[in-house]
Design an enzyme around this catalytic site. Structure first.
Site, PDB file in Angstrom:
ATOM      1  N   ARG A  28     -12.938 -16.331  -6.734  1.00 27.51           N
ATOM      2  CA  ARG A  28     -11.630 -16.491  -7.395  1.00 27.51           C
ATOM      3  C   ARG A  28     -10.576 -15.587  -6.763  1.00 27.51           C
ATOM      4  O   ARG A  28      -9.548 -15.307  -7.367  1.00 27.51           O
ATOM      5  CB  ARG A  28     -11.754 -16.180  -8.879  1.00 27.51           C
ATOM      6  CG  ARG A  28     -12.251 -14.759  -9.177  1.00 27.51           C
ATOM      7  CD  ARG A  28     -12.153 -14.457 -10.650  1.00 27.51           C
ATOM      8  NE  ARG A  28     -12.680 -13.135 -10.944  1.00 27.51           N
ATOM      9  CZ  ARG A  28     -12.540 -12.523 -12.112  1.00 27.51           C
ATOM     10  NH1 ARG A  28     -11.877 -13.110 -13.085  1.00 27.51           N
ATOM     11  NH2 ARG A  28     -13.056 -11.334 -12.323  1.00 27.51           N
ATOM     12  N   GLY A  39     -12.396 -20.208 -10.944  1.00 29.92           N
ATOM     13  CA  GLY A  39     -11.576 -19.428 -10.030  1.00 29.92           C
ATOM     14  C   GLY A  39     -10.423 -18.692 -10.681  1.00 29.92           C
ATOM     15  O   GLY A  39      -9.581 -18.119  -9.994  1.00 29.92           O
ATOM     16  N   ARG A  51      -4.295  -7.129  -5.938  1.00 25.31           N
ATOM     17  CA  ARG A  51      -5.030  -5.893  -5.665  1.00 25.31           C
ATOM     18  C   ARG A  51      -4.802  -5.459  -4.226  1.00 25.31           C
ATOM     19  O   ARG A  51      -4.726  -6.281  -3.320  1.00 25.31           O
ATOM     20  CB  ARG A  51      -6.525  -6.105  -5.908  1.00 25.31           C
ATOM     21  CG  ARG A  51      -7.373  -4.867  -5.620  1.00 25.31           C
ATOM     22  CD  ARG A  51      -8.753  -4.978  -6.203  1.00 25.31           C
ATOM     23  NE  ARG A  51      -9.572  -5.982  -5.558  1.00 25.31           N
ATOM     24  CZ  ARG A  51     -10.782  -6.354  -5.999  1.00 25.31           C
ATOM     25  NH1 ARG A  51     -11.266  -5.820  -7.107  1.00 25.31           N
ATOM     26  NH2 ARG A  51     -11.479  -7.261  -5.360  1.00 25.31           N
ATOM     27  N   ASP A 108     -22.437  -5.949  -3.689  1.00 22.22           N
ATOM     28  CA  ASP A 108     -21.160  -6.581  -3.356  1.00 22.22           C
ATOM     29  C   ASP A 108     -19.982  -5.831  -3.963  1.00 22.22           C
ATOM     30  O   ASP A 108     -18.827  -6.143  -3.658  1.00 22.22           O
ATOM     31  CB  ASP A 108     -21.140  -8.049  -3.800  1.00 22.22           C
ATOM     32  CG  ASP A 108     -21.474  -8.212  -5.276  1.00 22.22           C
ATOM     33  OD1 ASP A 108     -22.641  -7.947  -5.634  1.00 22.22           O
ATOM     34  OD2 ASP A 108     -20.586  -8.585  -6.049  1.00 22.22           O
ATOM     35  N   ARG A 155     -17.635  -4.952   2.189  1.00 23.74           N
ATOM     36  CA  ARG A 155     -18.614  -4.482   1.221  1.00 23.74           C
ATOM     37  C   ARG A 155     -19.979  -4.338   1.888  1.00 23.74           C
ATOM     38  O   ARG A 155     -20.220  -4.924   2.955  1.00 23.74           O
ATOM     39  CB  ARG A 155     -18.725  -5.476   0.058  1.00 23.74           C
ATOM     40  CG  ARG A 155     -17.372  -5.909  -0.527  1.00 23.74           C
ATOM     41  CD  ARG A 155     -17.498  -7.251  -1.247  1.00 23.74           C
ATOM     42  NE  ARG A 155     -16.217  -7.775  -1.688  1.00 23.74           N
ATOM     43  CZ  ARG A 155     -15.717  -7.623  -2.915  1.00 23.74           C
ATOM     44  NH1 ARG A 155     -16.402  -6.959  -3.824  1.00 23.74           N
ATOM     45  NH2 ARG A 155     -14.555  -8.134  -3.234  1.00 23.74           N
TER      46      ARG A 155
END
Length: 487
Positions: A94, A127, A177, A253, A184
């Protein structure tokens, strides 16, 4: 700022130069009625963006995914991960990476929309994201920034004007963000499992260039990368523990190669000090309990070592030996960082052999007396020990005597020790009940509570009168506090 780009975007796309199997190009899905409800003006200005322009309708359109910013080339990243110990193929289900903003100071910062619609990695999901969890990430990530803990940050939250169906119907939102990157541990696991050595090497070279460029000149650059990530994670988890922060879902993750805190789902801060504290509704076995976080971080680093193993040495046995050296060093590195921070919280300069016992004995007293974690260190900082639940007990009197003797032996005076404690013990944290109050008010479109909370959290070491009320722990309750992922 270029006349052709009045919003200030300077997007580049170095991640898109990696092998195509590591991402998929996508386009955010437009929403019905975008409305900007939170905008981080200081962060926007630090990124070189025109905050005055983006604080209005233009910003709402971009931060909702209805309009792409100048130079955007959106994509969804592929990654895998161990979720509660089980390996799973994942990806941005998403989230959409718009690009990497080149800030005025030369840093490269990912700009990502979270809740921007379905991608090839959605695994049947819609999503989308709900307003409450996106505001929670905004609050907690900015609080972590104020505390000085490495973290991704929140640039904006945009209401979509559309419902999101979870257990109930909730208002939808998109979070914008920012991150040093979204690489990761799970990204490396994906490359190792579904690509091969070439993909892992390309990813490792990219991580070195972006986060650890000094490693490029090392004789063993990939071993350097593993060591560097392990050291940053040891330092990060120590900061979490010292602040009483519980991430809640430390899957691989959710572990950033950069050493930033990432993915604020069911996160929360301790009130009563108990190492076995779990807030997340989905962590039924306590895998990610507060006290387990250092162990889990080491476990996650081991998964990175597995992915990097073919690069560490041409002979597998030697690669394993090199990786094991790094992994065996993780716990001592964490303990050293934690003890260094705990000395600061207690106003101790230098190092003495009994310092670890002094700190851990205090924590044992706190657990026995069900003392508030942040409140205890705040009271010690303000010399208000009489307000503590263990005040007056023989055990605490004995501990306090040891603490005073330790401080009298150091060369620093009381004022220097007091200043060290004030810099190390926050006056205020995002208390769970205060966060819930802010989120409940926001659902009624009253953001004043949230703004007051954010203002107090921006400088948590200020010890202002405005922070006093927000510093109080919640009233006792028979119901355990629970948090939810919001996914």
């Amino acid at each position: 700022m270029k006349p052709s780009d009045p919003q200030g975007w300077k997007l580049q796309h170095s991640y898109a130069e990696l092998p195509e199997g590591l991402f998929t190009r996508v386009t955010p899905s437009p929403v019905r009625a975008p409305k900007l409800v939170m905008f981080n003006r200081p962060l926007a200005e630090a990124l070189g963006l025109n905050a005055d322009v983006l604080a209005g309708e233009e910003g709402a359109a971009i931060f909702a995914g209805n309009q792409l910013p100048e130079g955007a080339e959106p994509l969804a990243q592929a990654y895998a991960g161990h979720q509660f110990g089980y390996f799973t193929k994942l990806g941005d289900g998403r989230a959409v990476l718009l690009g990497e903003q080149l800030a005025p100071d030369g840093t490269r910062i990912d700009i990502q929309l979270k809740g921007a619609g379905r991608t090839p990695y959605s695994r049947g999901g819609d999503g989308r994201a709900a307003l409450g969890p996106m505001l929670r990430e905004y609050i907690i990530s900015e609080a972590m920034h104020g505390l000085g803990i490495p973290t991704t940050r929140s640039l904006a939250v945009t209401a979509t004007g559309e419902p999101v169906i979870r257990e109930t119907t909730l208002p939808g939102a998109v979070l914008t963000r920012t991150a040093a990157s979204h690489l990761r541990v799970g990204t490396f696991q994906y490359a190792a499992a579904y690509g091969g050595k070439d993909e892992v090497q390309a990813l490792a070279d990219y991580a070195l260039r972006r986060h650890y460029p000094e490693g490029l000149t090392q004789e063993a650059p990939y071993l350097y990368l593993l060591k560097a990530v392990a050291e940053r994670q040891a330092a990060l988890i120590a900061r979490w523990m010292l602040a009483g922060f519980i991430h809640g879902v430390m899957n691989t993750d959710n572990m950033a190669i950069s050493g930033e805190t990432i993915d604020y789902g069911p996160c929360a801060f301790l009130d009563t000090y108990r190492p076995d504290t779990v807030f997340s509704s989905i962590d039924r076995q306590g895998r990610y309990a507060y006290g387990n976080q250092p162990y889990i971080a080491g476990w996650n680093v081991a998964r990175l070592a597995e992915a990097l193993l073919p690069l560490l040495h041409e002979h597998e046995e030697e690669g394993v030996r090199l990786a094991e050296e790094v992994l065996h060093a993780f716990s001592p590195q964490y303990e050293a960082r934690w003890l260094e921070g705990m000395r600061a919280k207690l106003g101790l300069f230098g190092a003495e052999a009994e310092d670890e016992a002094l700190a851990k004995d205090l924590l044992a007293l706190m657990a026995e007396q069900q003392a508030d974690y942040t409140g205890t260190f705040r009271a010690l900082t303000l010399r208000q020990q009489e307000r503590l639940p263990m005040s007056g007990t023989e055990a605490f009197a004995a501990w306090e005597s040891r603490w005073r003797a330790r401080r009298e032996r150091q060369h620093a005076d009381d004022e220097a020790a007091a200043q060290l404690m004030r810099r190390s013990n926050p006056a205020v944290i995002p208390r769970n009940h205060r966060v819930e109050e802010a989120l409940e008010a926001a659902e009624r479109e009253d953001y004043s509570v949230l703004h007051r909370l954010l203002a107090a959290l921006a400088d948590p070491y200020a010890y202002t009168p405005e922070q006093e009320a927000l510093a109080e722990p919640p009233a006792p309750s028979s119901c355990a506090y629970r948090t939810y992922c919001g996914t």
